[in-house]
Design a protein around this motif. Structure first.
Motif, PDB file in Angstrom:
ATOM      1  N   HIS A 236       0.791  -1.182  -0.058  1.00  0.00           N
ATOM      2  CA  HIS A 236       0.004  -0.042  -0.003  1.00  0.00           C
ATOM      3  C   HIS A 236       0.956   1.231  -0.211  1.00  0.00           C
ATOM      4  CE1 HIS A 236       0.844  -0.800   4.171  1.00  0.00           C
ATOM      5  NE2 HIS A 236       0.484   0.282   4.477  1.00  0.00           N
ATOM      6  N   TRP A 243      -6.748  -2.544  -1.018  1.00  0.00           N
ATOM      7  CA  TRP A 243      -6.842  -3.121   0.104  1.00  0.00           C
ATOM      8  C   TRP A 243      -7.755  -2.468   1.260  1.00  0.00           C
ATOM      9  CZ3 TRP A 243      -0.785  -4.017   2.135  1.00  0.00           C
ATOM     10  CH2 TRP A 243      -0.248  -4.979   1.288  1.00  0.00           C
ATOM     11  N   SER A 244      -8.401  -3.002   2.002  1.00  0.00           N
ATOM     12  CA  SER A 244      -9.180  -2.317   2.952  1.00  0.00           C
ATOM     13  C   SER A 244      -8.454  -1.727   4.042  1.00  0.00           C
ATOM     14  CB  SER A 244     -10.263  -3.282   3.432  1.00  0.00           C
ATOM     15  OG  SER A 244      -9.612  -4.306   4.191  1.00  0.00           O
ATOM     16  N   ALA A 245      -9.234  -0.738   4.788  1.00  0.00           N
ATOM     17  CA  ALA A 245      -8.524  -0.044   5.982  1.00  0.00           C
ATOM     18  C   ALA A 245      -8.265  -1.266   7.021  1.00  0.00           C
ATOM     19  CB  ALA A 245      -9.344   0.775   6.535  1.00  0.00           C
ATOM     20  N   GLU A 246      -8.923  -2.219   6.981  1.00  0.00           N
ATOM     21  CA  GLU A 246      -8.530  -3.665   8.091  1.00  0.00           C
ATOM     22  C   GLU A 246      -7.435  -4.061   7.648  1.00  0.00           C
ATOM     23  OE1 GLU A 246     -10.857  -7.325  10.002  1.00  0.00           O
ATOM     24  OE2 GLU A 246     -11.943  -6.089   8.389  1.00  0.00           O
ATOM     25  N   LYS A 247      -7.284  -4.418   6.324  1.00  0.00           N
ATOM     26  CA  LYS A 247      -6.009  -5.180   5.759  1.00  0.00           C
ATOM     27  C   LYS A 247      -4.876  -4.502   6.072  1.00  0.00           C
ATOM     28  CE  LYS A 247      -3.488  -7.808   3.018  1.00  0.00           C
ATOM     29  NZ  LYS A 247      -2.997  -9.150   3.564  1.00  0.00           N
ATOM     30  N   ILE A 248      -4.978  -3.170   5.815  1.00  0.00           N
ATOM     31  CA  ILE A 248      -3.693  -2.280   6.160  1.00  0.00           C
ATOM     32  C   ILE A 248      -3.195  -1.916   7.532  1.00  0.00           C
ATOM     33  CG2 ILE A 248      -2.908   0.281   5.879  1.00  0.00           C
ATOM     34  CD1 ILE A 248      -4.651   0.677   3.365  1.00  0.00           C
ATOM     35  N   ARG A 249      -4.358  -2.034   8.401  1.00  0.00           N
ATOM     36  CA  ARG A 249      -3.767  -1.953   9.762  1.00  0.00           C
ATOM     37  C   ARG A 249      -3.320  -3.397  10.322  1.00  0.00           C
ATOM     38  NH1 ARG A 249      -8.987   0.239  10.229  1.00  0.00           N
ATOM     39  NH2 ARG A 249     -10.057  -1.576  10.854  1.00  0.00           N
ATOM     40  N   GLU A 252       0.314  -3.169   8.979  1.00  0.00           N
ATOM     41  CA  GLU A 252       1.058  -2.346   9.662  1.00  0.00           C
ATOM     42  C   GLU A 252       1.387  -2.881  11.185  1.00  0.00           C
ATOM     43  OE1 GLU A 252      -0.335   1.695   9.065  1.00  0.00           O
ATOM     44  OE2 GLU A 252       0.367   1.618   7.099  1.00  0.00           O
TER      45      GLU A 252
END
Length: 425
Positions: A236, A243-249, A252
């Motif tokens: 990302h 990618w969803s925000a959940e996937k990025i979280r 990370e």
């Protein structure tokens, strides 16, 4: 050691399929029409020297064992530097580009002409059947044979199963994928293990490589290379991804949790190397993003006497990396492909394997290199450092061990090429 044992067991369970495939292939003979043409689909991305090396590696395999075949490369990534690298080293390989529409059609005339001209399509090495849509286009427009070479297959959707069922050969880059195929009812003489084509990567940029070594006073076989890696590649931050925000979280959070734990173990090997040998360390990237984490994870935390012996390298192409790896004493990497490029150049290497890095690491066990794989959650820094110093003390033994593995690679590629030849007769 549960994961290590599981991977070893997969290799044992799959050995029967591998041996059967080799015996059957060697038992056949054929004559080749010199006009045969291969349409090779490869070149998935240019932000990773391992992904870049897949393509020239497989071209080298095909040119070595099927020298009378012509090759057309349907390249998926469009980086100009990588295109120039390929054209420089393989001027007789035509490179074409073209995307597959959502309805499964292709409009580019070059691609359509290649499909019409080629006698067989081969899907190149990769983390999965990345070019599934390209294979489906081939199936849509022709009934000519096609197959997959040196690819991980970790999961199988219904649409992929239709493609795999219709393929004429499937060579997975580790035996773990063979188990996945078998679980889905896919097996046979033309389904076997052929390691990642990067093992046959033979390009070097000696001018750049030797210039870098001279500039930094790096003497042949007197420095090690180390490569960092986060648990998940932060795509990302590199390119546009869905990618969803959940996937990025998740990515990370996981990376933050493990980055110091993992790299602290590699630093222990770096410290031991410098203090016992007095030699240098080159910190280098396999992927573009790793340039930005080198200082934080591998260099800044080092004690002053060790840090003084460390050199940092910016992103490079695989031919320059190969020139450096060939002259390194050894390569220690969290990434999977820098050790493979090192192995292709006769340099001993360690793969520090993170559990998130898919099942592709099984190929090291399959080739008899288990002692050089460190499942990072089951290993301590002292173990990595100790093994490194063992190689320092018996370098000739390490080189012989690697040569045995590479002889096995050569034999497998020869057999796989023979099998490709049989389906084009």
């Amino acid at each position: 050691m549960e994961r290590r044992n599981a991977l070893k067991n997969i290799g044992v369970l799959s050995s029967g399929m591998l041996i059967t495939g080799i015996i059957n292939a060697l038992g056949k003979s054929s004559s080749v029409n010199s006009t045969k043409t291969i349409l090779l689909v490869s070149g998935w991305q240019d932000v990773n020297i391992g992904d870049i090396a897949h393509t020239p590696g497989l071209i080298h395999v095909l040119k070595t064992f099927l020298p009378d075949y012509k090759i057309i490369l349907w390249k998926k990534s469009r980086g100009e530097k990588v295109k120039a690298l390929l054209k420089k080293n393989f001027p007789d390989v035509k490179i074409i580009y073209g995307s597959v529409a959502k309805d499964g059609t292709v409009e580019e005339k070059e691609v359509l002409n290649a499909i019409n001209t080629a006698d067989i399509m081969i899907h190149g090495s990769g983390p999965s059947v990345v070019g599934q849509d390209c294979l489906e286009v081939w199936m849509k427009y022709t009934s000519k044979p096609f197959g997959i070479f040196g690819t991980t297959i970790q999961s199988i959707s219904l649409s992929l199963k239709r493609v795999l069922n219709a393929s004429h050969f499937i060579f997975t880059r580790e035996t773990a994928s063979l188990q996945v195929l078998e679980q889905h009812g896919l097996s046979g003489n033309l389904i076997s293990f052929a390691p990642d084509a990067t093992f046959f990567f033979n390009l070097r940029d000696e001018k750049k490589g030797l210039s870098f070594l001279e500039e930094h006073h790096l003497k042949e076989k007197e420095f090690i290379c180390v490569i960092p890696r986060l648990r998940y590649t932060p795509y990302h931050k590199i390119k546009k991804v869905d990618w969803s925000a959940e996937k990025i979280r998740e990515v990370e959070t996981t990376n933050e949790k493990y980055k110091e734990v993992d790299h602290g173990k590699l630093r222990m090997a770096m410290i031991e190397w410098v203090r016992q040998t007095g030699k240098k360390v080159l910190v280098c990237p396999e992927m573009t993003y790793q340039v930005d984490i080198m200082d934080e994870l591998l260099i800044d935390p080092l004690p002053g006497d060790v840090k003084a012996k460390v050199i940092k390298r910016e992103y490079w192409l695989p031919d320059e990396a190969a020139s450096i790896y060939a002259r390194a004493h050894s390569v220690l990497s969290f990434e999977c492909h820098s050790p493979i490029i090192a192995a292709a150049n006769g340099t001993p290497m360690f793969y520090l394997r993170q559990p998130e890095d898919t099942i592709k690491g099984q190929m090291y066990y399959d080739l008899g290199l288990a002692d050089w794989v460190f499942e990072i959650e089951e290993s301590e820094g002292e173990q990595i450092a100790s093994k490194l110093m063992e190689i320092w003390k018996d370098y000739k033994g390490a080189e012989c061990k690697l040569a045995e593995a590479m002889d096995k690679v050569d034999t497998i590629y020869k057999v796989a090429s023979k099998q490709i030849e049989t389906v084009t007769i």
